[in-house]
Design a protein around this motif. Structure first.
Motif, PDB file in Angstrom:
ATOM      1  N   LEU A 132      49.279  44.821  33.145  1.00 27.21           N
ATOM      2  CA  LEU A 132      48.953  43.766  32.195  1.00 27.21           C
ATOM      3  C   LEU A 132      50.173  42.867  32.084  1.00 27.21           C
ATOM      4  O   LEU A 132      51.298  43.345  31.923  1.00 27.21           O
ATOM      5  CB  LEU A 132      48.620  44.370  30.837  1.00 27.21           C
ATOM      6  N   TYR A 133      49.973  41.559  32.182  1.00 22.93           N
ATOM      7  CA  TYR A 133      51.070  40.608  32.078  1.00 22.93           C
ATOM      8  C   TYR A 133      51.084  39.993  30.683  1.00 22.93           C
ATOM      9  O   TYR A 133      50.039  39.628  30.143  1.00 22.93           O
ATOM     10  CB  TYR A 133      50.938  39.507  33.126  1.00 22.93           C
ATOM     11  N   LEU A 134      52.275  39.873  30.127  1.00 24.57           N
ATOM     12  CA  LEU A 134      52.461  39.306  28.789  1.00 24.57           C
ATOM     13  C   LEU A 134      53.485  38.184  28.858  1.00 24.57           C
ATOM     14  O   LEU A 134      54.588  38.362  29.384  1.00 24.57           O
ATOM     15  CB  LEU A 134      52.954  40.384  27.818  1.00 24.57           C
ATOM     16  N   GLY A 135      53.120  37.013  28.343  1.00 30.75           N
ATOM     17  CA  GLY A 135      54.068  35.915  28.191  1.00 30.75           C
ATOM     18  C   GLY A 135      54.712  35.988  26.824  1.00 30.75           C
ATOM     19  O   GLY A 135      54.026  35.974  25.808  1.00 30.75           O
ATOM     20  N   LEU A 146      56.498  39.755  31.167  1.00 26.92           N
ATOM     21  CA  LEU A 146      56.595  41.207  31.195  1.00 26.92           C
ATOM     22  C   LEU A 146      55.404  41.802  31.927  1.00 26.92           C
ATOM     23  O   LEU A 146      54.282  41.296  31.825  1.00 26.92           O
ATOM     24  CB  LEU A 146      56.641  41.772  29.773  1.00 26.92           C
ATOM     25  N   GLY A 147      55.636  42.885  32.659  1.00 26.01           N
ATOM     26  CA  GLY A 147      54.571  43.676  33.244  1.00 26.01           C
ATOM     27  C   GLY A 147      54.420  44.956  32.455  1.00 26.01           C
ATOM     28  O   GLY A 147      55.395  45.678  32.232  1.00 26.01           O
ATOM     29  N   ILE A 148      53.210  45.272  31.984  1.00 26.61           N
ATOM     30  CA  ILE A 148      52.969  46.424  31.133  1.00 26.61           C
ATOM     31  C   ILE A 148      51.972  47.353  31.815  1.00 26.61           C
ATOM     32  O   ILE A 148      50.885  46.919  32.217  1.00 26.61           O
ATOM     33  CB  ILE A 148      52.441  45.991  29.751  1.00 26.61           C
ATOM     34  N   ASP A 149      52.341  48.595  31.971  1.00 24.98           N
ATOM     35  CA  ASP A 149      51.453  49.585  32.569  1.00 24.98           C
ATOM     36  C   ASP A 149      50.254  49.787  31.645  1.00 24.98           C
ATOM     37  O   ASP A 149      50.411  50.115  30.460  1.00 24.98           O
ATOM     38  CB  ASP A 149      52.204  50.910  32.755  1.00 24.98           C
ATOM     39  N   THR A 150      49.051  49.606  32.182  1.00 29.15           N
ATOM     40  CA  THR A 150      47.851  49.649  31.336  1.00 29.15           C
ATOM     41  C   THR A 150      47.480  51.064  30.907  1.00 29.15           C
ATOM     42  O   THR A 150      46.590  51.236  30.073  1.00 29.15           O
ATOM     43  CB  THR A 150      46.651  49.008  32.054  1.00 29.15           C
ATOM     44  N   GLN A 151      48.143  52.091  31.468  1.00 30.19           N
ATOM     45  CA  GLN A 151      47.892  53.459  31.063  1.00 30.19           C
ATOM     46  C   GLN A 151      48.937  53.970  30.079  1.00 30.19           C
ATOM     47  O   GLN A 151      48.606  54.616  29.083  1.00 30.19           O
ATOM     48  CB  GLN A 151      47.843  54.385  32.294  1.00 30.19           C
ATOM     49  N   THR A 152      50.206  53.675  30.347  1.00 28.84           N
ATOM     50  CA  THR A 152      51.288  54.218  29.523  1.00 28.84           C
ATOM     51  C   THR A 152      51.849  53.225  28.515  1.00 28.84           C
ATOM     52  O   THR A 152      52.484  53.620  27.534  1.00 28.84           O
ATOM     53  CB  THR A 152      52.440  54.690  30.417  1.00 28.84           C
ATOM     54  N   LEU A 157      60.536  43.998  32.589  1.00 30.81           N
ATOM     55  CA  LEU A 157      60.834  42.573  32.618  1.00 30.81           C
ATOM     56  C   LEU A 157      60.757  42.067  34.047  1.00 30.81           C
ATOM     57  O   LEU A 157      61.489  42.515  34.922  1.00 30.81           O
ATOM     58  CB  LEU A 157      62.229  42.310  32.040  1.00 30.81           C
ATOM     59  N   LEU A 158      59.859  41.136  34.309  1.00 22.59           N
ATOM     60  CA  LEU A 158      59.659  40.584  35.644  1.00 22.59           C
ATOM     61  C   LEU A 158      60.386  39.263  35.849  1.00 22.59           C
ATOM     62  O   LEU A 158      60.968  39.018  36.908  1.00 22.59           O
ATOM     63  CB  LEU A 158      58.165  40.390  35.911  1.00 22.59           C
ATOM     64  N   GLN A 159      60.318  38.384  34.840  1.00 24.33           N
ATOM     65  CA  GLN A 159      60.963  37.076  34.943  1.00 24.33           C
ATOM     66  C   GLN A 159      61.498  36.680  33.574  1.00 24.33           C
ATOM     67  O   GLN A 159      60.931  37.067  32.549  1.00 24.33           O
ATOM     68  CB  GLN A 159      59.964  36.001  35.420  1.00 24.33           C
ATOM     69  N   LYS A 160      62.564  35.896  33.561  1.00 24.21           N
ATOM     70  CA  LYS A 160      63.072  35.355  32.302  1.00 24.21           C
ATOM     71  C   LYS A 160      63.744  34.016  32.568  1.00 24.21           C
ATOM     72  O   LYS A 160      64.211  33.743  33.679  1.00 24.21           O
ATOM     73  CB  LYS A 160      64.052  36.321  31.635  1.00 24.21           C
ATOM     74  N   LYS A 161      63.799  33.188  31.524  1.00 21.59           N
ATOM     75  CA  LYS A 161      64.385  31.861  31.663  1.00 21.59           C
ATOM     76  C   LYS A 161      64.780  31.349  30.286  1.00 21.59           C
ATOM     77  O   LYS A 161      64.065  31.562  29.307  1.00 21.59           O
ATOM     78  CB  LYS A 161      63.367  30.896  32.301  1.00 21.59           C
ATOM     79  N   GLN A 162      65.911  30.686  30.222  1.00 26.25           N
ATOM     80  CA  GLN A 162      66.314  30.038  28.975  1.00 26.25           C
ATOM     81  C   GLN A 162      65.450  28.803  28.775  1.00 26.25           C
ATOM     82  O   GLN A 162      65.345  27.951  29.647  1.00 26.25           O
ATOM     83  CB  GLN A 162      67.787  29.630  29.042  1.00 26.25           C
ATOM     84  N   VAL A 352      53.250  42.646  42.435  1.00 27.58           N
ATOM     85  CA  VAL A 352      52.745  43.161  41.172  1.00 27.58           C
ATOM     86  C   VAL A 352      53.535  44.393  40.774  1.00 27.58           C
ATOM     87  O   VAL A 352      53.704  45.327  41.553  1.00 27.58           O
ATOM     88  CB  VAL A 352      51.255  43.516  41.284  1.00 27.58           C
ATOM     89  N   GLY A 353      54.056  44.388  39.570  1.00 23.99           N
ATOM     90  CA  GLY A 353      54.776  45.531  39.058  1.00 23.99           C
ATOM     91  C   GLY A 353      56.197  45.663  39.546  1.00 23.99           C
ATOM     92  O   GLY A 353      56.863  46.657  39.282  1.00 23.99           O
ATOM     93  N   SER A 354      56.712  44.656  40.287  1.00 23.85           N
ATOM     94  CA  SER A 354      58.083  44.752  40.753  1.00 23.85           C
ATOM     95  C   SER A 354      59.038  44.717  39.575  1.00 23.85           C
ATOM     96  O   SER A 354      58.756  44.162  38.525  1.00 23.85           O
ATOM     97  CB  SER A 354      58.399  43.583  41.701  1.00 23.85           C
ATOM     98  N   THR A 355      60.189  45.326  39.742  1.00 27.40           N
ATOM     99  CA  THR A 355      61.151  45.462  38.660  1.00 27.40           C
ATOM    100  C   THR A 355      62.382  44.627  38.947  1.00 27.40           C
ATOM    101  O   THR A 355      63.034  44.801  39.977  1.00 27.40           O
ATOM    102  CB  THR A 355      61.559  46.933  38.477  1.00 27.40           C
ATOM    103  N   ILE A 356      62.680  43.691  38.046  1.00 22.57           N
ATOM    104  CA  ILE A 356      63.892  42.903  38.175  1.00 22.57           C
ATOM    105  C   ILE A 356      65.003  43.521  37.333  1.00 22.57           C
ATOM    106  O   ILE A 356      66.137  43.658  37.762  1.00 22.57           O
ATOM    107  CB  ILE A 356      63.628  41.452  37.769  1.00 22.57           C
ATOM    108  N   ILE A 357      64.662  43.905  36.115  1.00 26.36           N
ATOM    109  CA  ILE A 357      65.618  44.605  35.264  1.00 26.36           C
ATOM    110  C   ILE A 357      65.063  46.000  35.019  1.00 26.36           C
ATOM    111  O   ILE A 357      64.072  46.172  34.321  1.00 26.36           O
ATOM    112  CB  ILE A 357      65.839  43.857  33.943  1.00 26.36           C
TER     113      ILE A 357
END
Length: 390
Positions: A132-135, A146-152, A157-162, A352-357
């Motif tokens: 699940l993606y959340l802005g 953010l990428g959120i596991d729909t089970q757990t 954090l996938l992307q961020k920007k000032q 999908v689901g890649s981890t940046i942080i």
């Protein structure tokens, strides 16, 4: 000068673009902040002010809703919806909720510890239903995807920007992370955002599905709803190779008066189904469907629903709405160019689901570090709403 919202509806001023037609679908859905459809064709609509999520079933999938039902649970200013199969996800000020079938909502992830500004929590879900993606717009002036596991419910954090803008909408694709709409920009990622003139505010975002009832020429366009003195309308932005061009084509207009000083409706949330584009009028709580015009010779009046339950009531007005001008795009800032690899099919090079942080803390309701002033203001609004209901 700002645009004033006036009372009453004047749907006889609405106009579809060349090769398109529209019809009203439903009304009385409150202040619409989001909409989505499950795999059975049931549409869910979030009413931000009333705290309701409406369920509009279409059992025989003929494009007409059988009824309008509110879920029994109330939410705290819901602003995001997503669906995978028959599972529906709802985001409000406090949390992201997971609803499976007729079961009560279950909290998937808390938001009070995420330093959210609390106004917009748009959602999208991956094609496999696992992410699940959340802005998120934070109080520290940072926007995050953010990428959120729909089970757990674990968050990554996938992307961020000032940025001093809110993330207002997400639009998913068959693969990759979703496209993102900021208040004044659209892009396949936070780093690949085309900025528009600040007088143009984006309220909704959608990507075509390639339906036979949608013009093929528009399948490579990004669709947005716009609010400005130049027009309260729905625009198609060319993006065949992931590159948004300098102008947008108006697809659905007529909410704004001829003087440009008042609007009777506010185009907002957008959603594509197999029959075309569903457009929400967030002010009046109405839904419209926009799709390819009927064949030459067919009576276009038949495209309007005649059922007394769904028929829109028009309010006569002396003001008329002219054809809105095209949306002007300001000079793209250095580094905001959308690369050719970011096509509409991929959306982004991020998997999908890649981890940046990797060590991003899961969201939680344990502590409340959110924006207190926003919470106080929304709590006052909620109390006022409950007093009215009493």
């Amino acid at each position: 000068m700002t645009v004033r919202l006036r009372s009453g509806k004047s749907i006889h001023t609405l106009k579809a673009g060349d090769g398109l037609a529209f019809k009203p679908l439903s009304q009385g859905l409150g202040t619409i902040s989001a909409l989505v459809m499950d795999d059975k064709g049931t549409v869910y609509v979030a009413d931000r002010t009333g705290g309701r999520v409406w369920r509009l079933p279409d059992r025989n999938q003929d494009g007409r809703f059988d009824s309008k039902q509110a879920l029994p649970q109330r939410f705290d200013t819901p602003s995001g919806l997503a669906a995978s199969g028959q599972t529906v996800f709802v985001s409000d000020r406090n949390a992201i909720w997971k609803i499976e079938g007729v079961h009560p909502p279950v909290k998937l992830a808390g938001l009070l510890q995420a330093k959210s500004k609390g106004k917009h929590h748009p959602l999208s879900v991956s094609a496999d239903g696992k992410t699940l993606y959340l802005g998120l717009t934070t109080t520290s002036g940072v926007v995050e995807l953010l990428g959120i596991d729909t089970q757990t419910g674990a968050a990554t954090l996938l992307q961020k920007k000032q940025s001093n803008q809110h993330i207002v909408a997400l639009a998913g694709l068959r693969r990759g992370t979703p496209w993102i709409a900021l208040e004044h920009g659209v892009g396949s990622s936070l780093e690949d955002t085309t900025e528009f003139n600040s007088s143009n505010t984006i309220a909704g975002l959608a990507l075509p599905l390639g339906s036979s009832e949608w013009p093929a020429a528009l399948n490579t366009h990004v669709i947005v709803s716009r609010l400005s003195r130049d027009g309260y309308d729905v625009l198609a932005l060319p993006a065949g190779l992931g590159q948004i061009e300098s102008e947008g084509e108006s697809l659905f207009s007529g909410f704004l008066s001829s003087s440009g000083r008042a609007a009777w409706g506010v185009p907002g949330a957008l959603y594509f189904d197999k029959r075309g584009l569903i457009v929400a009028d967030s002010k009046n709580g109405d839904l419209y469907r926009l799709n390819a015009a009927p064949d030459l010779g067919e009576d276009e009046s038949e495209t309007l629903i005649t059922s007394s339950d769904n028929q829109m009531v028009e309010t006569d007005t002396s003001e008329t709405s002219p054809e809105p001008p095209k949306m002007q795009v300001s000079t793209i800032k250095e580094g905001s160019q959308i690369g050719a690899v970011s096509t509409l099919d991929r959306g982004s090079s991020l998997d999908v689901g890649s981890t940046i942080i990797r060590d991003y803390k899961p969201l939680s309701l344990d502590e409340d570090d959110g924006d207190k002033s926003d919470e106080k203001e929304d709590n006052n609004s909620t109390r006022q709403q409950k007093n009215k209901e009493k």
